[in-house]
Write an enzyme that holds these catalytic residues in place. Structure first.
Site, PDB file in Angstrom:
ATOM      1  N   ARG A   1     -30.666 -29.429 -10.105  1.00 15.57           N
ATOM      2  CA  ARG A   1     -30.044 -28.150  -9.764  1.00 15.57           C
ATOM      3  C   ARG A   1     -28.553 -28.335  -9.513  1.00 15.57           C
ATOM      4  O   ARG A   1     -27.749 -27.445  -9.769  1.00 15.57           O
ATOM      5  CB  ARG A   1     -30.704 -27.547  -8.527  1.00 15.57           C
ATOM      6  CG  ARG A   1     -32.074 -26.971  -8.767  1.00 15.57           C
ATOM      7  CD  ARG A   1     -33.139 -27.995  -9.159  1.00 15.57           C
ATOM      8  NE  ARG A   1     -33.582 -28.835  -8.066  1.00 15.57           N
ATOM      9  CZ  ARG A   1     -34.298 -29.936  -8.203  1.00 15.57           C
ATOM     10  NH1 ARG A   1     -34.631 -30.382  -9.415  1.00 15.57           N
ATOM     11  NH2 ARG A   1     -34.665 -30.644  -7.167  1.00 15.57           N
TER      12      ARG A   1
ATOM     13  N   CYS B   1     -37.566 -25.399  -1.721  1.00 16.52           N
ATOM     14  CA  CYS B   1     -36.270 -25.944  -2.139  1.00 16.52           C
ATOM     15  C   CYS B   1     -35.296 -24.776  -2.009  1.00 16.52           C
ATOM     16  O   CYS B   1     -35.514 -23.740  -2.638  1.00 16.52           O
ATOM     17  CB  CYS B   1     -36.314 -26.442  -3.588  1.00 16.52           C
ATOM     18  SG  CYS B   1     -34.670 -26.827  -4.265  1.00 16.52           S
TER      19      CYS B   1
ATOM     20  N   THR C   1     -31.955 -24.685  -2.798  1.00 14.12           N
ATOM     21  CA  THR C   1     -30.995 -24.549  -3.896  1.00 14.12           C
ATOM     22  C   THR C   1     -31.590 -23.793  -5.079  1.00 14.12           C
ATOM     23  O   THR C   1     -30.937 -22.933  -5.683  1.00 14.12           O
ATOM     24  CB  THR C   1     -30.521 -25.946  -4.355  1.00 14.12           C
ATOM     25  OG1 THR C   1     -30.016 -26.653  -3.213  1.00 14.12           O
ATOM     26  CG2 THR C   1     -29.429 -25.830  -5.395  1.00 14.12           C
TER      27      THR C   1
ATOM     28  N   THR D   1     -26.660 -27.848  -0.006  1.00 15.12           N
ATOM     29  CA  THR D   1     -26.087 -28.711  -1.050  1.00 15.12           C
ATOM     30  C   THR D   1     -24.862 -28.044  -1.693  1.00 15.12           C
ATOM     31  O   THR D   1     -24.692 -26.824  -1.628  1.00 15.12           O
ATOM     32  CB  THR D   1     -27.117 -28.974  -2.173  1.00 15.12           C
ATOM     33  OG1 THR D   1     -27.432 -27.732  -2.816  1.00 15.12           O
ATOM     34  CG2 THR D   1     -28.377 -29.626  -1.629  1.00 15.12           C
TER      35      THR D   1
ATOM     36  N   LYS E   1     -34.146 -38.256  -1.348  1.00 10.60           N
ATOM     37  CA  LYS E   1     -34.781 -38.184  -2.666  1.00 10.60           C
ATOM     38  C   LYS E   1     -35.140 -39.579  -3.185  1.00 10.60           C
ATOM     39  O   LYS E   1     -36.063 -39.734  -3.981  1.00 10.60           O
ATOM     40  CB  LYS E   1     -33.867 -37.465  -3.670  1.00 10.60           C
ATOM     41  CG  LYS E   1     -33.802 -35.953  -3.452  1.00 10.60           C
ATOM     42  CD  LYS E   1     -32.912 -35.272  -4.471  1.00 10.60           C
ATOM     43  CE  LYS E   1     -32.808 -33.768  -4.251  1.00 10.60           C
ATOM     44  NZ  LYS E   1     -34.063 -33.028  -4.437  1.00 10.60           N
TER      45      LYS E   1
ATOM     46  N   CYS F   1     -31.419 -27.374   3.350  1.00 10.68           N
ATOM     47  CA  CYS F   1     -31.840 -28.161   2.186  1.00 10.68           C
ATOM     48  C   CYS F   1     -33.137 -28.823   2.611  1.00 10.68           C
ATOM     49  O   CYS F   1     -33.195 -29.452   3.668  1.00 10.68           O
ATOM     50  CB  CYS F   1     -30.784 -29.207   1.828  1.00 10.68           C
ATOM     51  SG  CYS F   1     -31.389 -30.371   0.578  1.00 10.68           S
TER      52      CYS F   1
END
Lengths: 239, 239
Positions: A57, A91, A93, A133, A172, A203
């Site tokens: 993304r 999520c 974003t 983010t 991540k 986030c």
């Protein structure tokens, strides 16, 4: 042994996950942990489609990378095929892309952004810090919702925003060491000093890192993943 | 920003979960944590069908309760519809019912029971303790597999077996307090004193309670959920 009771069936919750995987685990853990249940049969029916191969993304929003929409459409198709009646996406974003994907679907979509704004309104916070983010910020998805609700927002200073992106990438990559927690605490403390009544951990990798913060224990942070889990439970069990 | 690499797609992993929900969270967490990944796109594609309303396996196996088979068939249908190429079920007891359900499906089924027996063979343990539910023990699903592999097995004393069922129910009710850990430790220690080289934590609620035990850190216990996660990763990423 007592006769089994026939459970009142909850709505089937569809989770479009994998963005990232640890954040999906965290959301599902919060969903299970906060469901009032004494036995398996009291819990929600959940279907999770976790495709971590959805294109980045960040790249899509900031650098003209591949549009993730087809992956989202495929995921929603799988969830609907499995009978999902409510769809949630842990999520933040990706919410920049979800409107058109879910617009014409015969399903109740619970937005993590709207849910977070409601949580802020319930606490009557007028000025909040926003940890999100670079891609989410570029999309304006959180800022527009906060503006519409008349809530002022503050962003971290540029060096801390850069540190935030490092934290997200670290989670991540499967990391969760103390240094990452300390970095997030420092961001929150700076935002508080600059007048933020609370900070949005906007986030889901930050949510996963922070773990299970209940509203009462840590008034300085709003965890969108937890708020979304609580709202999902409420909607899925409403008769 | 670097060009995105096209990831090598893993096989789609289908998880028939919800038995119970906390055990499914634990399995999924182990799957994510142990996948070698630096970014989202390195992770496995996973679809989870978690229906906690599957009738109690204990009641079905011990008291003539409702046969859970139709729920399992429905779950497998959803997973196959979503493109699952590998199916795993993070519940030991339900393996008593899975053979016929998965026999004719064009999908690779990884049994938690077989995976556990392989893990014991790799450690060259000849005599193991077996912590499993009353229902699983009545079905003989673990004992038959251990017998076939020439592995001796020991069960907890009756009072401890009763305590084990209490632990399982407590985890299903969302509890995880220290007293439950202490009870499991006591069972393991008794089995060790009676000659078990290692103990199978043969109920995924016990796996969830024990958390992420890696093989090297705790030689006294074999966690079938972790072993199944490791094998799933290996099979899903094999080209």
């Amino acid at each position: 042994m007592a006769e089994q009771q026939t459970p009142t069936l909850s709505k089937v919750v569809g989770v479009l996950g994998g963005m990232g995987p640890a954040a999906t685990v965290d959301f599902y853990a919060k969903l299970v942990r906060h469901t009032p249940a004494q036995r398996d049969q009291d819990h929600l029916r959940v279907v999770i489609w976790a495709d971590p191969t959805v294109p980045s993304r960040q790249q899509a929003l900031l650098a003209g990378g591949t549009d993730p929409t087809p992956w989202l459409e495929e995921g929603v198709r799988h969830l609907m095929g499995a009978g999902a009646e409510i769809v949630v996406v842990p999520c933040n974003t990706i919410h920049a892309y979800l409107g058109p994907v879910l617009a014409d679907q015969p399903v109740e979509f619970l937005s993590i952004i709207d849910t977070t704004v409601r949580a802020i309104q319930r606490r009557d916070a007028r000025r909040v810090g926003l940890l999100a983010t670079d891609g989410a910020l570029a999309s304006g998805v959180f800022q527009a919702a906060l503006d519409a609700a008349g809530i002022e927002w503050l962003l971290p200073m540029p060096s801390q925003q850069e540190a935030l992106m490092g934290v997200v990438d670290a989670v991540k990559a499967g990391r969760s060491e103390q240094r990452l927690h300390a970095q997030v605490q420092e961001m929150r403390s700076d935002l508080r000093e600059r007048g933020a009544a609370t900070t949005i951990a906007g986030c889901t990798e930050v949510s996963a890192l922070l773990g299970d913060l209940s509203a009462g224990d840590d008034v300085d942070v709003i965890d969108p993943a937890l708020e979304l889990a609580l709202r999902t439970i409420e909607r899925a069990t409403r008769s």
